[in-house]
Design a protein around this motif. Sequence first.
Motif, PDB file in Angstrom:
ATOM      1  N   THR A  51      40.763  48.069  39.662  1.00 24.56           N
ATOM      2  CA  THR A  51      41.977  48.261  38.877  1.00 24.56           C
ATOM      3  C   THR A  51      42.520  46.938  38.360  1.00 24.56           C
ATOM      4  O   THR A  51      42.969  46.834  37.230  1.00 24.56           O
ATOM      5  CB  THR A  51      43.065  48.930  39.748  1.00 24.56           C
ATOM      6  N   VAL A  52      42.518  45.930  39.226  1.00 25.23           N
ATOM      7  CA  VAL A  52      43.018  44.597  38.892  1.00 25.23           C
ATOM      8  C   VAL A  52      41.960  43.599  39.341  1.00 25.23           C
ATOM      9  O   VAL A  52      41.443  43.699  40.454  1.00 25.23           O
ATOM     10  CB  VAL A  52      44.365  44.296  39.591  1.00 25.23           C
ATOM     11  N   GLN A  53      41.650  42.649  38.465  1.00 18.63           N
ATOM     12  CA  GLN A  53      40.659  41.638  38.810  1.00 18.63           C
ATOM     13  C   GLN A  53      41.139  40.270  38.340  1.00 18.63           C
ATOM     14  O   GLN A  53      42.191  40.157  37.719  1.00 18.63           O
ATOM     15  CB  GLN A  53      39.302  41.992  38.232  1.00 18.63           C
ATOM     16  N   VAL A  54      40.365  39.249  38.657  1.00 13.08           N
ATOM     17  CA  VAL A  54      40.700  37.878  38.275  1.00 13.08           C
ATOM     18  C   VAL A  54      39.761  37.443  37.159  1.00 13.08           C
ATOM     19  O   VAL A  54      38.564  37.720  37.205  1.00 13.08           O
ATOM     20  CB  VAL A  54      40.566  36.918  39.481  1.00 13.08           C
ATOM     21  N   ARG A  55      40.321  36.783  36.170  1.00 16.70           N
ATOM     22  CA  ARG A  55      39.529  36.231  35.074  1.00 16.70           C
ATOM     23  C   ARG A  55      40.046  34.822  34.812  1.00 16.70           C
ATOM     24  O   ARG A  55      41.242  34.572  34.859  1.00 16.70           O
ATOM     25  CB  ARG A  55      39.675  37.077  33.814  1.00 16.70           C
ATOM     26  N   SER A  56      39.144  33.916  34.527  1.00 21.65           N
ATOM     27  CA  SER A  56      39.535  32.555  34.182  1.00 21.65           C
ATOM     28  C   SER A  56      39.938  32.532  32.712  1.00 21.65           C
ATOM     29  O   SER A  56      39.143  32.865  31.837  1.00 21.65           O
ATOM     30  CB  SER A  56      38.383  31.589  34.437  1.00 21.65           C
TER      31      SER A  56
END
Length: 170
Positions: A51-56
């Motif tokens: 649902t929620v992730q990390v992206r640079s």
Amino acid sequence: MVLKRRTFLVASSMTLGLAGCTGDNETTPDEDEETTSPDGADDEGTEMDVTVQVRSNSEYGDILVGPDEMTLYMFDQDTQGNGVSACYDGCADNWPPHTVDDEPVAGEGVTADLRTFERETGERQVMAGGWPLYYFAPDEEPDDATGQGVNDVWWVLTPDGTPVKPDGGY
């Protein structure tokens, strides 16, 4: 003077969205907030859709994004942790809430506590670190964060749910 399409869209949407982003909506918190495990697995340990992730991001570093890798934002008119959104109507047209049908699932690197609350519309909006999450309609590509700092009330978030503000956050 020739305006770029993105500049025009951002300026137009900010103008249209201002009336709906004053935070005048009054609602009460939902007491049955839902949570998920930080490893993205359900009770049986089965992988679920993130649902929620990390992206640079090229400008802000590691930030929270949705399942489509589009940037997520928080709104200063919301109160952290109370499970209520201050963004409806015209505001929500420009700042669509990040909603889910099931439990929110944290992707790798997300350390913020993910929960949901029920909006007045009946949808379940995702919160990270107690902040309701929104998209910005003019963002077109995964690295876009054109909503950052709009009206000094909209901010991207770090993986732990801390808003990224010019003064160093909350």
